[in-house]
Design a protein around this motif. Structure first.
Motif, PDB file in Angstrom:
ATOM      1  N   PRO A  62     -22.956   7.219   3.796  1.00  0.00           N
ATOM      2  CA  PRO A  62     -22.364   6.520   2.935  1.00  0.00           C
ATOM      3  C   PRO A  62     -23.079   5.918   1.974  1.00  0.00           C
ATOM      4  O   PRO A  62     -24.127   5.351   2.147  1.00  0.00           O
ATOM      5  N   ASP A  63     -22.614   5.906   0.464  1.00  0.00           N
ATOM      6  CA  ASP A  63     -23.240   5.164  -0.669  1.00  0.00           C
ATOM      7  C   ASP A  63     -23.053   3.809  -0.410  1.00  0.00           C
ATOM      8  O   ASP A  63     -22.184   3.259   0.305  1.00  0.00           O
ATOM      9  N   PRO A  64     -23.862   2.902  -1.150  1.00  0.00           N
ATOM     10  CA  PRO A  64     -23.538   1.411  -1.079  1.00  0.00           C
ATOM     11  C   PRO A  64     -22.239   1.047  -1.741  1.00  0.00           C
ATOM     12  O   PRO A  64     -21.739  -0.101  -1.085  1.00  0.00           O
ATOM     13  N   THR A  65     -21.508   1.904  -2.412  1.00  0.00           N
ATOM     14  CA  THR A  65     -20.322   1.668  -2.798  1.00  0.00           C
ATOM     15  C   THR A  65     -19.189   1.684  -1.575  1.00  0.00           C
ATOM     16  O   THR A  65     -18.038   1.500  -2.089  1.00  0.00           O
ATOM     17  N   TRP A  66     -19.564   2.076  -0.268  1.00  0.00           N
ATOM     18  CA  TRP A  66     -18.423   2.359   0.505  1.00  0.00           C
ATOM     19  C   TRP A  66     -17.685   1.091   0.688  1.00  0.00           C
ATOM     20  O   TRP A  66     -16.466   1.546   1.143  1.00  0.00           O
ATOM     21  N   PRO A  67     -17.563  -0.145   0.529  1.00  0.00           N
ATOM     22  CA  PRO A  67     -16.605  -1.114   0.477  1.00  0.00           C
ATOM     23  C   PRO A  67     -15.519  -0.734  -0.172  1.00  0.00           C
ATOM     24  O   PRO A  67     -14.268  -1.389  -0.021  1.00  0.00           O
ATOM     25  N   LEU A  68     -15.744   0.086  -1.331  1.00  0.00           N
ATOM     26  CA  LEU A  68     -14.621   0.313  -1.944  1.00  0.00           C
ATOM     27  C   LEU A  68     -13.428   1.455  -1.139  1.00  0.00           C
ATOM     28  O   LEU A  68     -12.392   1.603  -1.654  1.00  0.00           O
ATOM     29  N   ALA A  69     -13.918   1.596  -0.193  1.00  0.00           N
ATOM     30  CA  ALA A  69     -12.940   2.441   0.760  1.00  0.00           C
ATOM     31  C   ALA A  69     -11.871   1.375   1.211  1.00  0.00           C
ATOM     32  O   ALA A  69     -10.583   1.826   1.535  1.00  0.00           O
ATOM     33  N   ILE A  70     -12.208   0.242   1.291  1.00  0.00           N
ATOM     34  CA  ILE A  70     -11.124  -0.853   2.237  1.00  0.00           C
ATOM     35  C   ILE A  70      -9.925  -1.015   1.185  1.00  0.00           C
ATOM     36  O   ILE A  70      -8.764  -0.648   1.621  1.00  0.00           O
ATOM     37  N   PRO A  71      -9.975  -1.198  -0.055  1.00  0.00           N
ATOM     38  CA  PRO A  71      -8.685  -1.090  -0.847  1.00  0.00           C
ATOM     39  C   PRO A  71      -7.727   0.403  -0.596  1.00  0.00           C
ATOM     40  O   PRO A  71      -6.782   0.221  -0.537  1.00  0.00           O
ATOM     41  N   ILE A  72      -8.838   1.307  -0.881  1.00  0.00           N
ATOM     42  CA  ILE A  72      -7.854   2.372  -0.768  1.00  0.00           C
ATOM     43  C   ILE A  72      -7.203   2.714   0.482  1.00  0.00           C
ATOM     44  O   ILE A  72      -6.146   3.159   0.677  1.00  0.00           O
ATOM     45  N   MET A  73      -7.962   2.245   1.792  1.00  0.00           N
ATOM     46  CA  MET A  73      -7.256   2.389   3.017  1.00  0.00           C
ATOM     47  C   MET A  73      -5.878   1.627   2.970  1.00  0.00           C
ATOM     48  O   MET A  73      -4.911   2.054   3.500  1.00  0.00           O
ATOM     49  N   LEU A  74      -6.087   0.316   2.507  1.00  0.00           N
ATOM     50  CA  LEU A  74      -4.970  -0.540   2.564  1.00  0.00           C
ATOM     51  C   LEU A  74      -3.791   0.402   1.724  1.00  0.00           C
ATOM     52  O   LEU A  74      -2.557   0.202   2.104  1.00  0.00           O
ATOM     53  N   LEU A  75      -4.072   0.740   0.743  1.00  0.00           N
ATOM     54  CA  LEU A  75      -2.968   1.201  -0.383  1.00  0.00           C
ATOM     55  C   LEU A  75      -2.436   2.521   0.351  1.00  0.00           C
ATOM     56  O   LEU A  75      -1.284   2.926   0.201  1.00  0.00           O
ATOM     57  N   ALA A  76      -3.143   3.284   1.044  1.00  0.00           N
ATOM     58  CA  ALA A  76      -2.965   4.329   1.668  1.00  0.00           C
ATOM     59  C   ALA A  76      -1.921   4.249   2.792  1.00  0.00           C
ATOM     60  O   ALA A  76      -0.893   4.617   2.720  1.00  0.00           O
ATOM     61  N   VAL A  77      -2.429   3.349   3.415  1.00  0.00           N
ATOM     62  CA  VAL A  77      -1.351   2.862   4.753  1.00  0.00           C
ATOM     63  C   VAL A  77      -0.256   2.338   4.086  1.00  0.00           C
ATOM     64  O   VAL A  77       1.058   2.821   4.495  1.00  0.00           O
ATOM     65  N   THR A  78      -0.362   1.501   3.156  1.00  0.00           N
ATOM     66  CA  THR A  78       0.983   1.104   2.345  1.00  0.00           C
ATOM     67  C   THR A  78       1.748   2.141   1.720  1.00  0.00           C
ATOM     68  O   THR A  78       3.183   2.049   2.237  1.00  0.00           O
ATOM     69  N   ALA A  79       1.488   3.250   1.345  1.00  0.00           N
ATOM     70  CA  ALA A  79       2.335   4.125   0.523  1.00  0.00           C
ATOM     71  C   ALA A  79       2.664   5.130   1.725  1.00  0.00           C
ATOM     72  O   ALA A  79       4.097   5.075   1.551  1.00  0.00           O
ATOM     73  N   PHE A  80       2.060   5.325   2.545  1.00  0.00           N
ATOM     74  CA  PHE A  80       2.482   6.246   3.649  1.00  0.00           C
ATOM     75  C   PHE A  80       3.338   5.555   4.658  1.00  0.00           C
ATOM     76  O   PHE A  80       4.455   6.132   5.235  1.00  0.00           O
ATOM     77  N   LEU A  81       3.329   4.389   4.932  1.00  0.00           N
ATOM     78  CA  LEU A  81       4.088   3.312   5.387  1.00  0.00           C
ATOM     79  C   LEU A  81       5.572   3.489   4.709  1.00  0.00           C
ATOM     80  O   LEU A  81       6.739   3.723   5.373  1.00  0.00           O
ATOM     81  N   ALA A  82       5.621   3.296   3.375  1.00  0.00           N
ATOM     82  CA  ALA A  82       6.869   3.410   2.712  1.00  0.00           C
ATOM     83  C   ALA A  82       7.413   4.746   2.852  1.00  0.00           C
ATOM     84  O   ALA A  82       8.849   4.749   2.842  1.00  0.00           O
ATOM     85  N   LEU A  83       6.740   5.730   2.855  1.00  0.00           N
ATOM     86  CA  LEU A  83       7.195   7.063   2.951  1.00  0.00           C
ATOM     87  C   LEU A  83       7.715   7.539   4.287  1.00  0.00           C
ATOM     88  O   LEU A  83       8.895   7.929   4.396  1.00  0.00           O
ATOM     89  N   GLY A  84       7.232   6.710   5.162  1.00  0.00           N
ATOM     90  CA  GLY A  84       7.401   6.637   6.565  1.00  0.00           C
ATOM     91  C   GLY A  84       9.035   6.060   6.936  1.00  0.00           C
ATOM     92  O   GLY A  84       9.708   6.516   7.548  1.00  0.00           O
ATOM     93  N   LEU A  85       9.175   5.008   6.085  1.00  0.00           N
ATOM     94  CA  LEU A  85      10.481   4.298   6.282  1.00  0.00           C
ATOM     95  C   LEU A  85      11.685   5.479   5.749  1.00  0.00           C
ATOM     96  O   LEU A  85      12.706   5.429   6.343  1.00  0.00           O
ATOM     97  N   ILE A  86      11.235   6.128   4.708  1.00  0.00           N
ATOM     98  CA  ILE A  86      12.396   7.133   4.370  1.00  0.00           C
ATOM     99  C   ILE A  86      12.581   8.104   5.448  1.00  0.00           C
ATOM    100  O   ILE A  86      13.653   8.526   5.670  1.00  0.00           O
ATOM    101  N   VAL A  87      11.498   8.688   5.982  1.00  0.00           N
ATOM    102  CA  VAL A  87      11.595   9.927   7.158  1.00  0.00           C
ATOM    103  C   VAL A  87      12.298   9.241   8.116  1.00  0.00           C
ATOM    104  O   VAL A  87      13.089   9.798   8.851  1.00  0.00           O
ATOM    105  N   GLY A  88      11.919   8.046   8.635  1.00  0.00           N
ATOM    106  CA  GLY A  88      12.570   7.372   9.869  1.00  0.00           C
ATOM    107  C   GLY A  88      14.034   7.069   9.470  1.00  0.00           C
ATOM    108  O   GLY A  88      14.969   7.060  10.375  1.00  0.00           O
ATOM    109  N   SER A  89      14.360   6.864   8.305  1.00  0.00           N
ATOM    110  CA  SER A  89      16.069   6.679   8.080  1.00  0.00           C
ATOM    111  C   SER A  89      16.722   8.100   7.932  1.00  0.00           C
ATOM    112  O   SER A  89      17.905   8.400   8.458  1.00  0.00           O
ATOM    113  N   ALA A  90      16.054   9.233   7.497  1.00  0.00           N
ATOM    114  CA  ALA A  90      16.471  10.484   7.533  1.00  0.00           C
ATOM    115  C   ALA A  90      16.585  10.917   8.847  1.00  0.00           C
ATOM    116  O   ALA A  90      17.644  11.667   8.834  1.00  0.00           O
ATOM    117  N   ALA A  91      15.847  10.951   9.578  1.00  0.00           N
ATOM    118  CA  ALA A  91      15.608  11.616  11.009  1.00  0.00           C
ATOM    119  C   ALA A  91      16.383  10.623  12.054  1.00  0.00           C
ATOM    120  O   ALA A  91      16.171   9.396  11.956  1.00  0.00           O
TER     121      ALA A  91
END
Lengths: 303, 251
Positions: free
Chosen positions: B131-160
């Motif tokens: 990994p490059d020394p810039t690896w800590p930049l992965a942390i915000p992306i991880m947080l945002l990814a989980v948030t976005a897909f959790l919100a998407l999961g709310l829609i799926v969980g309501s539809a199913a």
């Protein structure tokens, strides 16, 4: 002390329709504090809808509801801790043990884990506290569901068919538990299809059909007023139906399943008249039950 | 104990006690990572001096994060609604935000564990990720990814309304998205029009952001665009999720 004396639940001309169907049709009921109140009626009579309106889960089309002096809707955070609701489906947190489930439910009310322990004890499940909710037996599931309902020590408890699908022994145990709840002053509103149980437990019952209250009173009063009276069952052949019809106090005679059935409001007089005509040891006395009243009101053919 | 903490614990226990959840959250993506990494072992991406594993790991990680967040919340929501647990919560003084918040914090924890596990395995000498020394930049992306897909999961969980429906809908959403976002297969090798299609998919931005953080591929501006895109996706999914939310199946 008018606050204490005021009713626990007041329904005034409550109506709710789904499309063309009037699920609840201008129902007015007042339930006192500490009362054990039964809601009876066939499936689709509107019992569950009515309870859900009282709980604030559904909005009525018309009418007003007051629970402990408060309106249940919109979601009333002052009222919610005062009521306990058991749903028809057993609602347990996925893959937790009985104890963990109750600790979680207690936390929903901001209560410490010790409250969960008390609720576990109250329903006699302390020994099964570490069993997963999916592994416990039917009777214990029902107890756990009731423990979830009671964990925050509510004043008014709503139980939706708590004794459905239980074996006779578990049903008897649960009946005793419900009596204990009444003894400590809880107001209990429950639905059931077990009319013998309702007759034993309830101070008053309302019999519902098609969204309307057909009858509302204590089981004893409903039975007395129905005029169904007592049935005396005699093996056929001891005396003819014609003879039986002439006996003092007999209101009606029927032959059912090879038995002669006499209906009367004066059991002692009929028994006295029967003495000699038939062996009294063979005579079976069956007082009218809430079930007889119910079936007569609902219109099913009488047994 | 607060309702929020208790619900978080309940969700956490439900997750770790389920072998299927643990397998599909951790083992399954890891198997993909290991297979790809072994296939391309000791091969370098032309003109970069980097091993393929440096690109494979962020791709598999973005798919694993999205998959776990979406499935997890969709299953929980469907199950809690089916089992009348939402009704129990609705009838207690606890707010719905404690419920969603508790699911969120567990999802973030799982996401962080996935990052550590997958990157850790990829860095083993046998695979050789650096990994490059810039690896800590992965942390915000991880947080945002989980948030976005959790919100998407709310829609799926309501539809199913059934576990089968959750699995079917979630797979239909995640699997094509993973391919089109370059999680398994470099975007550069796809036709231009498909590369354009990937811009409407949130996973593409997870993949871009993680790749930049770990390998420096792309620019800081691209990285920031990825973050912004994920914020926008989260907002859109959250609005739809709140609108489709149901307390019970019969109302």
């Amino acid at each position: 002390m008018s606050f204490i004396d005021s009713p626990a639940i007041v329904l005034d001309a409550v109506s709710k329709s789904y499309g063309e169907v009037r699920a609840v049709d201008e129902i007015s009921i007042s339930i006192g504090r500490g009362e054990f109140f039964g809601l009876l009626g066939p499936n689709g009579a509107g019992k569950t809808t009515l309870i859900e309106i009282v709980e604030g889960l559904r909005l009525p089309d018309a009418g007003t509801i007051t629970v402990l002096g408060r309106s249940p809707a919109p979601r009333n955070l002052d009222l919610l801790p005062l009521i306990g609701v058991q749903t028809q489906r057993s609602a347990f947190f996925t893959r937790l043990t009985a104890r963990e489930h109750l600790v979680t439910v207690a936390a929903l009310y901001g209560l410490p884990p010790a409250t969960a322990e008390k609720a576990l004890d109250l329903v006699g499940l302390t020994g099964s506290g570490d069993v997963r909710v999916t592994k416990i037996s039917g009777g214990q599931r029902q107890r756990l569901a009731i423990a979830s309902t009671l964990v925050h020590d509510p004043e008014v408890v709503f139980l939706d068919e708590p004794t459905a699908a239980l074996d006779p022994e578990a049903r008897r145990d649960l009946g005793q538990m419900l009596r204990n709840l009444k003894a400590i002053g809880k107001t209990i509103v429950y639905t059931t299809h077990h009319l013998d149980e309702a007759q034993n437990l309830c101070d008053r019952v309302a019999i519902l059909s098609a969204g309307r209250v057909l009858a509302l009173d204590s089981p004893r009063e409903l039975i007395a007023r129905s005029g169904i009276g007592t049935r005396l069952v005699i093996p056929a052949g001891r005396l003819s139906p014609e003879q039986a019809g002439t006996l003092d106090g007999v209101n009606g005679v029927a032959v059912e399943d090879g038995m002669l059935v006499l209906r009367t409001a004066h059991t002692a007089r009929v028994l006295a008249a029967l003495d000699g005509a038939a062996d009294l040891d063979d005579v079976e006395t069956r007082p009218a039950t809430l079930e007889d009243v119910y079936l007569e009101l609902i219109g099913a053919p009488q047994a | 104990m607060s309702a929020y903490a208790a619900l978080s614990r309940a969700v956490y226990k439900a997750a770790v006690r389920d072998a299927t959840t643990v397998f599909f959250t951790f083992a399954f993506p890891l198997i993909f990572l290991v297979i790809f990494a072994l296939i391309f072992r000791n091969q370098e991406v032309a003109d970069t001096g980097r091993g393929y594993v440096d690109y494979i790991a962020p791709g598999v990680l973005s798919w694993g994060l999205a998959n776990a967040a979406l499935f997890g919340v969709a299953f929980t929501l469907m199950q809690w609604r089916n089992d009348d647990l939402l009704r129990i919560i609705r009838l207690s003084p606890t707010s719905i935000w404690s419920v969603i918040g508790s699911r969120y914090v567990v999802a973030l924890g799982i996401g962080a564990a996935q990052c550590v596990l997958f990157v850790g395995v990829a860095m083993l000498p046998v695979f050789g990720m650096r990994p490059d020394p810039t690896w800590p930049l992965a942390i915000p992306i991880m947080l945002l990814a989980v948030t976005a897909f959790l919100a998407l999961g709310l829609i799926v969980g309501s539809a199913a309304n059934t576990p089968e429906a959750v699995a079917a809908i979630a797979n239909c959403v995640v699997v094509p998205m993973a391919f089109l976002s370059g999680s398994f297969y470099p975007l550069e090798l796809m036709p231009t029009w498909l590369q354009e299609v990937s811009r409407i998919l949130p996973m593409r931005y997870v993949n871009d952001g993680l790749t930049y953080a770990f390998t420096g591929f792309g620019t800081m501006a691209d990285y920031l665009i990825s973050c912004a895109a994920l914020v926008v996706f989260t907002a859109v999914f959250a609005v739809v999720g709140v609108r489709t939310f149901r307390w019970s199946n019969d109302s």
